[in-house]
Enzyme design. Structure first.
Site, PDB file in Angstrom:
ATOM      1  N   ASP A 270     -22.473 -74.860  12.557  1.00  0.00           N
ATOM      2  CA  ASP A 270     -23.220 -75.937  13.202  1.00  0.00           C
ATOM      3  C   ASP A 270     -23.496 -77.073  12.231  1.00  0.00           C
ATOM      4  O   ASP A 270     -23.742 -78.202  12.656  1.00  0.00           O
ATOM      5  CB  ASP A 270     -24.516 -75.386  13.787  1.00  0.00           C
ATOM      6  CG  ASP A 270     -24.216 -74.436  14.942  1.00  0.00           C
ATOM      7  OD1 ASP A 270     -23.914 -73.251  14.664  1.00  0.00           O
ATOM      8  OD2 ASP A 270     -24.218 -74.888  16.096  1.00  0.00           O
TER       9      ASP A 270
HETATM   10  C1  LIG Z   1     -17.666 -74.154  17.651  1.00  0.00           C
HETATM   11  S1  LIG Z   1     -19.134 -74.089  16.828  1.00  0.00           S
HETATM   12  C2  LIG Z   1     -20.103 -73.081  17.842  1.00  0.00           C
HETATM   13  C3  LIG Z   1     -21.355 -72.677  17.131  1.00  0.00           C
HETATM   14  O1  LIG Z   1     -22.470 -73.049  17.949  1.00  0.00           O
HETATM   15  C4  LIG Z   1     -23.148 -71.861  18.288  1.00  0.00           C
HETATM   16  O2  LIG Z   1     -24.520 -72.044  18.445  1.00  0.00           O
HETATM   17  P1  LIG Z   1     -25.134 -72.226  19.941  1.00  0.00           P
HETATM   18  O3  LIG Z   1     -24.404 -71.245  20.819  1.00  0.00           O
HETATM   19  O4  LIG Z   1     -26.607 -71.922  19.758  1.00  0.00           O
HETATM   20  O5  LIG Z   1     -24.869 -73.666  20.300  1.00  0.00           O
HETATM   21  C5  LIG Z   1     -22.862 -70.931  17.146  1.00  0.00           C
HETATM   22  O6  LIG Z   1     -23.627 -71.252  16.004  1.00  0.00           O
HETATM   23  C6  LIG Z   1     -21.402 -71.193  16.937  1.00  0.00           C
HETATM   24  O7  LIG Z   1     -20.883 -70.800  15.716  1.00  0.00           O
END
Ligand SMILES: CSC[C@H]1O[C@H](OP(=O)(O)O)[C@H](O)[C@@H]1O
Length: 402
Positions: A270
């Site tokens: 992220d």
């Molecule tokens: C392709 S990066 C996706 C990344 O985002 C996710 O977090 P969230 O589901 O809370 O938006 C997770 O950290 C992933 O690695």
């Protein structure tokens, strides 16, 4: 308005449907049991679907924010067309929308990269168009067309980045010549955490995109282990679904299981800091410790839109804390229940949440953690694979070391 179909058509996994100027997003809160698209019409709708995690994933958050704002801008401009001061109103609307969307979620830097691009575009178009001899109406039309085109460019850029990252990452994995089993066949398996596929991006994915490319290359990768990823369960509800959909052999495991016969752990990000520290889904840091304990590679897959060179190290990353209810309950979907059948007596899934602890219990629910660069083997982007300088043991993200 939403369109839905129970169960899963064999169609492609599209996190968003964009037909200028209309945006629909796939509601990831009800996947994989129900495929439902939500129409996103206003800046508030856009904020809500990001904040509530109807859509999630670092790149996807940015693209939904941009396209959701673009969609509302088109309607707002049409409603104000021809009125005096309409160009100034459209400029103010855009800046106000950008500022609001910056507040939807704090950790994924992609959102802020996208909002920065749009804010700079607004400022440059304001100057250019006010210096032109265009009428008020012509200024509005030109501004809206440029703004929407830039948002569409972000969507297309993400898909292109993911395909390029998939190729580079696949070549890197294959170059490692992992030998898992006794016959030295070169077959190997990897583990991934959370969801980094088509449902976290505009298409194809980051870490899961690399897994897709490597599997399709048929040069070694033959199995994927995915963690359920509590509390939102991106792994059990989204990644396992994507792998199942693509017919890539996989095994879903709990977050605490670490006995899989894997040769590498590959996850998304992220936010990647200047020194290579990475914020990613909660549970990533412990996976990096396991990888280092067993001497296996720990690989980050992230487009350069996830790299934040303004932050020197991971201690500066804002880590989102989410509602305690997400930990105190396990959400799922009720399938077999007479009360859930519709008037045609068909079983329709109902989303249910089951308490796993009383809501009086104390909870801490950080959505991300930070993995220090020292535990990371490589950072794969769409432009190159970053490796540590053997002399310093550090990443230099300003240049690519293949
Ligand atoms: C392709 S990066 C996706 C990344 O985002 C996710 O977090 P969230 O589901 O809370 O938006 C997770 O950290 C992933 O690695």
């Amino acid at each position: 308005m939403s369109s839905s179909d129970s169960g899963f058509a064999s169609g492609t996994l599209q996190s968003i449907l964009w037909e200028r100027p209309t945006l629909h997003v796939l509601d990831q809160l009800v996947l994989p049991m129900e495929k439902k698209y939500i129409k996103v019409e206003t800046v508030q709708d856009t904020f809500d679907v990001i904040r509530n995690m109807n859509v999630r994933g670092a790149p996807l958050i940015a693209i939904v924010a941009a396209l959701g704002l673009a969609s509302h801008l088109v309607v707002f401009a049409n409603e104000n067309s021809g009125n005096d001061g309409s160009f100034d109103k459209v400029l103010d609307f855009s800046i106000t929308g950008i500022k609001k969307l910056r507040l939807s979620r704090p950790t994924a830097v992609n959102l802020f990269e996208a909002m920065d691009i749009l804010e700079q575009l607004v400022e440059s178009l304001k100057l250019d168009l006010n210096q032109s001899d265009k009428s008020e109406q012509e200024k509005v039309e030109a501004f809206v067309n440029e703004f929407v085109a830039k948002c569409e460019w972000m969507k297309d850029r993400d898909i292109a980045d993911n395909l390029s990252m998939g190729n580079l990452g696949s070549e890197y994995l294959i170059s490692k010549h992992y030998k898992t089993n006794a016959d030295q066949s070169g077959k190997f398996s990897v583990l991934t955490h959370c969801n980094t596929g088509s449902l976290a991006t505009a298409g194809y994915g980051t870490a899961l995109g690399i897994i897709r490319s490597c599997y399709k290359a048929n040069l070694g990768l033959d199995h994927v282990y995915c963690t359920e990823t509590r509390p939102y369960n991106q792994g059990s509800r989204l990644t396992a679904f994507e792998l199942d959909h693509d017919k890539i052999p996989y095994t879903l495991i709990t977050d605490s299981m670490k006995t899989a016969p894997i040769k590498a752990i590959i996850v998304g990000a992220d936010r990647v800091c200047a020194n290579g520290d990475v914020a990613n889904k909660i549970g990533t840091f412990q996976l990096s410790l396991i990888a280092n304990h067993y001497g296996i590679d720990f690989i980050i897959a992230a487009p350069t839109t996830t790299i934040d060179l303004s932050l020197p190290s991971g201690s500066h990353i804002p880590i989102e804390s989410r509602s305690s209810s997400e930990i105190l309950t396990a959400s799922g979907t009720l399938i077999e229940n007479d009360s859930s059948s519709n008037r045609n007596n068909e079983k329709t899934p109902q989303r249910v949440s089951v308490a796993v602890a009383p809501d009086s219990f104390n909870v801490w629910n950080p959505a991300f953690d930070v993995t220090p660069a020292k535990y990371i083997t490589a950072i794969v982007t769409e432009t190159c694979v970053f490796l540590k300088d053997p002399a310093t043991g550090e990443f230099d993200l300003s240049s690519c070391k293949k």
